[in-house]
Design a protein around this motif. Structure first.
Motif, PDB file in Angstrom:
ATOM      1  N   VAL A 181       0.856  -1.182   0.000  1.00 34.15           N
ATOM      2  CA  VAL A 181       0.000   0.000   0.000  1.00 34.15           C
ATOM      3  C   VAL A 181       0.892   1.233   0.000  1.00 34.15           C
ATOM      4  O   VAL A 181       1.604   1.503   0.966  1.00 34.15           O
ATOM      5  CB  VAL A 181      -0.966   0.005   1.191  1.00 34.15           C
ATOM      6  N   GLY A 182       0.878   1.935  -1.114  1.00 30.92           N
ATOM      7  CA  GLY A 182       1.667   3.141  -1.258  1.00 30.92           C
ATOM      8  C   GLY A 182       0.812   4.370  -1.028  1.00 30.92           C
ATOM      9  O   GLY A 182      -0.029   4.409  -0.137  1.00 30.92           O
ATOM     10  N   SER A 183       0.995   5.377  -1.866  1.00 31.66           N
ATOM     11  CA  SER A 183       0.224   6.612  -1.759  1.00 31.66           C
ATOM     12  C   SER A 183       0.468   7.445  -3.003  1.00 31.66           C
ATOM     13  O   SER A 183       1.564   7.400  -3.578  1.00 31.66           O
ATOM     14  CB  SER A 183       0.644   7.406  -0.525  1.00 31.66           C
ATOM     15  N   THR A 184      -0.537   8.220  -3.405  1.00 32.27           N
ATOM     16  CA  THR A 184      -0.318   9.162  -4.493  1.00 32.27           C
ATOM     17  C   THR A 184       0.719  10.213  -4.118  1.00 32.27           C
ATOM     18  O   THR A 184       1.230  10.918  -4.993  1.00 32.27           O
ATOM     19  CB  THR A 184      -1.623   9.868  -4.891  1.00 32.27           C
ATOM     20  N   ILE A 211       1.811  -2.376  -6.306  1.00 29.48           N
ATOM     21  CA  ILE A 211       1.482  -1.317  -5.351  1.00 29.48           C
ATOM     22  C   ILE A 211       0.107  -0.764  -5.673  1.00 29.48           C
ATOM     23  O   ILE A 211      -0.178  -0.451  -6.838  1.00 29.48           O
ATOM     24  CB  ILE A 211       2.493  -0.162  -5.402  1.00 29.48           C
ATOM     25  N   VAL A 212      -0.731  -0.614  -4.667  1.00 24.45           N
ATOM     26  CA  VAL A 212      -1.936   0.204  -4.797  1.00 24.45           C
ATOM     27  C   VAL A 212      -1.653   1.514  -4.073  1.00 24.45           C
ATOM     28  O   VAL A 212      -1.256   1.512  -2.903  1.00 24.45           O
ATOM     29  CB  VAL A 212      -3.194  -0.482  -4.237  1.00 24.45           C
ATOM     30  N   SER A 213      -1.811   2.623  -4.775  1.00 26.58           N
ATOM     31  CA  SER A 213      -1.508   3.937  -4.198  1.00 26.58           C
ATOM     32  C   SER A 213      -2.792   4.740  -4.069  1.00 26.58           C
ATOM     33  O   SER A 213      -3.270   5.328  -5.053  1.00 26.58           O
ATOM     34  CB  SER A 213      -0.478   4.681  -5.038  1.00 26.58           C
ATOM     35  N   PRO A 214      -3.371   4.769  -2.874  1.00 27.07           N
ATOM     36  CA  PRO A 214      -4.591   5.543  -2.669  1.00 27.07           C
ATOM     37  C   PRO A 214      -4.315   7.035  -2.660  1.00 27.07           C
ATOM     38  O   PRO A 214      -3.230   7.483  -2.288  1.00 27.07           O
ATOM     39  CB  PRO A 214      -5.068   5.096  -1.274  1.00 27.07           C
ATOM     40  N   ALA A 232      10.199   6.158  -2.342  1.00 24.57           N
ATOM     41  CA  ALA A 232      11.217   5.137  -2.088  1.00 24.57           C
ATOM     42  C   ALA A 232      10.622   3.738  -2.236  1.00 24.57           C
ATOM     43  O   ALA A 232      11.234   2.850  -2.848  1.00 24.57           O
ATOM     44  CB  ALA A 232      11.799   5.316  -0.692  1.00 24.57           C
ATOM     45  N   VAL A 233       9.426   3.546  -1.699  1.00 26.96           N
ATOM     46  CA  VAL A 233       8.765   2.243  -1.790  1.00 26.96           C
ATOM     47  C   VAL A 233       8.510   1.876  -3.249  1.00 26.96           C
ATOM     48  O   VAL A 233       8.696   0.720  -3.659  1.00 26.96           O
ATOM     49  CB  VAL A 233       7.459   2.249  -0.971  1.00 26.96           C
ATOM     50  N   ARG A 234       8.074   2.863  -4.045  1.00 29.22           N
ATOM     51  CA  ARG A 234       7.847   2.586  -5.467  1.00 29.22           C
ATOM     52  C   ARG A 234       9.118   2.094  -6.128  1.00 29.22           C
ATOM     53  O   ARG A 234       9.089   1.147  -6.933  1.00 29.22           O
ATOM     54  CB  ARG A 234       7.342   3.850  -6.174  1.00 29.22           C
ATOM     55  N   ASN A 235      10.247   2.680  -5.789  1.00 32.34           N
ATOM     56  CA  ASN A 235      11.497   2.254  -6.411  1.00 32.34           C
ATOM     57  C   ASN A 235      11.979   0.916  -5.870  1.00 32.34           C
ATOM     58  O   ASN A 235      12.620   0.150  -6.596  1.00 32.34           O
ATOM     59  CB  ASN A 235      12.554   3.343  -6.252  1.00 32.34           C
ATOM     60  N   ALA A 270      -5.713 -10.889 -11.602  1.00 27.16           N
ATOM     61  CA  ALA A 270      -4.587 -10.006 -11.928  1.00 27.16           C
ATOM     62  C   ALA A 270      -3.312 -10.814 -12.163  1.00 27.16           C
ATOM     63  O   ALA A 270      -2.207 -10.321 -11.931  1.00 27.16           O
ATOM     64  CB  ALA A 270      -4.374  -8.998 -10.805  1.00 27.16           C
ATOM     65  N   SER A 271      -3.465 -12.043 -12.643  1.00 27.56           N
ATOM     66  CA  SER A 271      -2.336 -12.965 -12.727  1.00 27.56           C
ATOM     67  C   SER A 271      -1.209 -12.498 -13.650  1.00 27.56           C
ATOM     68  O   SER A 271      -0.086 -12.982 -13.534  1.00 27.56           O
ATOM     69  CB  SER A 271      -2.817 -14.349 -13.174  1.00 27.56           C
ATOM     70  N   TYR A 272      -1.502 -11.548 -14.566  1.00 27.17           N
ATOM     71  CA  TYR A 272      -0.464 -11.052 -15.467  1.00 27.17           C
ATOM     72  C   TYR A 272      -0.103  -9.602 -15.158  1.00 27.17           C
ATOM     73  O   TYR A 272       0.509  -8.920 -15.979  1.00 27.17           O
ATOM     74  CB  TYR A 272      -0.924 -11.195 -16.928  1.00 27.17           C
ATOM     75  N   ILE A 273      -0.485  -9.139 -13.986  1.00 19.34           N
ATOM     76  CA  ILE A 273      -0.140  -7.782 -13.554  1.00 19.34           C
ATOM     77  C   ILE A 273       0.969  -7.886 -12.514  1.00 19.34           C
ATOM     78  O   ILE A 273       0.796  -8.515 -11.469  1.00 19.34           O
ATOM     79  CB  ILE A 273      -1.361  -7.050 -12.977  1.00 19.34           C
ATOM     80  N   ASN A 274       2.095  -7.269 -12.810  1.00 17.46           N
ATOM     81  CA  ASN A 274       3.261  -7.429 -11.949  1.00 17.46           C
ATOM     82  C   ASN A 274       4.122  -6.176 -12.034  1.00 17.46           C
ATOM     83  O   ASN A 274       4.438  -5.694 -13.127  1.00 17.46           O
ATOM     84  CB  ASN A 274       4.074  -8.645 -12.406  1.00 17.46           C
ATOM     85  N   GLY A 275       4.458  -5.614 -10.868  1.00 18.95           N
ATOM     86  CA  GLY A 275       5.358  -4.470 -10.818  1.00 18.95           C
ATOM     87  C   GLY A 275       4.713  -3.128 -11.074  1.00 18.95           C
ATOM     88  O   GLY A 275       5.415  -2.136 -11.263  1.00 18.95           O
ATOM     89  N   VAL A 276       3.377  -3.053 -11.044  1.00 21.36           N
ATOM     90  CA  VAL A 276       2.719  -1.781 -11.338  1.00 21.36           C
ATOM     91  C   VAL A 276       2.439  -0.992 -10.061  1.00 21.36           C
ATOM     92  O   VAL A 276       2.354  -1.547  -8.970  1.00 21.36           O
ATOM     93  CB  VAL A 276       1.384  -1.979 -12.109  1.00 21.36           C
ATOM     94  N   GLU A 277       2.276   0.317 -10.230  1.00 19.48           N
ATOM     95  CA  GLU A 277       1.718   1.183  -9.191  1.00 19.48           C
ATOM     96  C   GLU A 277       0.357   1.639  -9.706  1.00 19.48           C
ATOM     97  O   GLU A 277       0.266   2.397 -10.664  1.00 19.48           O
ATOM     98  CB  GLU A 277       2.610   2.381  -8.907  1.00 19.48           C
TER      99      GLU A 277
END
Length: 246
Positions: free
Chosen positions: A134-137, A176-179, A155-158, A229-236
């Motif tokens: 869980v990230g953030s905008t 990452i989900v960034s609310p 930093a977390v995104r990187n 979401a089996s083919y979703i990997n590394g996205v924010e």
């Protein structure tokens, strides 16, 4: 416990977005472990989540505490199918008023906590399992007085950009989900006595004219964790009504 029941761990799962994610996952039939620093809050949350939930006290900024957490999960469940690394928080402070204590608190929880939570979970994750951070905008649009919090989320995104390569061949996905601003008590507390003005500012900034609800973020986290979401990997994935893009 049925052998085919999936096991999910949600850190910071006793309130706010973390609790909403835990509730969504129990509704999907998962066995959910919530972890947090306060036993009383965990006990209340487990009482609301029901029989397929349990709570374990942990301080994610302490690798020793995390080791205790994952040792207990290994004994009780043997594995984790979904890890939601949610524990985190921010402190409002404009440049000129940033304290070392607030800096350390945010980086220790939001960055160090994510690093060692994910790392300690790896031995319990199997091919086909999923990590949702869980990230953030704030990673791209921190706004005034949130520079340190925004820096932790950037930093977390990187970290995840690197980890998606480190996990190559493991069968483990990480996203990452960034609310954006979300209707939680912690958001209101962050504004202090200026809560209503702060919320009005955020609503005005949003193309949708409102802030998010924890349940909306939970839906996104559950999707990223799911086989859908089996083919979703590394996205924010930003869940903010378009506010960070406006």
């Amino acid at each position: 416990m049925p052998t085919d029941m999936k096991i999910a761990l949600v850190t910071g799962g006793s309130s706010g977005i973390g609790f909403a994610i835990a509730r969504k996952m129990t509704a999907l039939g998962m066995r959910v472990i919530i972890a947090g620093r306060r036993k009383d809050a965990l006990d209340r949350a487990v009482g609301e989540l029901g029989a397929n939930a349990s709570g374990i006290v942990v301080d994610v900024s302490s690798p020793a505490s995390l080791e205790t957490l994952f040792s207990q999960i290994r004994i009780d469940f043997g594995r984790i199918d979904t890890l939601v690394a949610n524990a985190g928080g921010g402190v409002h402070a404009p440049l000129g008023q940033i304290t070392e204590a607030a800096y350390d608190q945010q980086f220790d929880t939001n960055v160090k906590g994510i690093v060692f939570t994910v790392q300690a979970a790896l031995p319990l994750l199997r091919p086909g399992s999923s990590i949702v951070v869980v990230g953030s905008t704030s990673s791209i649009d921190p706004g005034p007085s949130m520079s340190i919090y925004g820096a932790t989320k950037a930093a977390v995104r990187n970290l995840v950009r690197s980890w998606v390569s480190d996990l190559k061949g493991s069968g483990i996905r990480i996203n990452i989900v960034s609310p954006g601003p979300t209707n939680t008590q912690s958001l209101r507390d962050g504004f202090g006595e200026h809560a209503e003005e702060g919320l009005a500012f955020l609503r005005e900034k949003s193309p949708m004219g409102r802030i998010g609800e924890p349940e909306e973020i939970a839906e996104v986290a559950a999707f990223l964790a799911s086989d859908a979401a089996s083919y979703i990997n590394g996205v924010e994935l930003f869940a903010d009504g378009g506010a960070s893009q406006a």
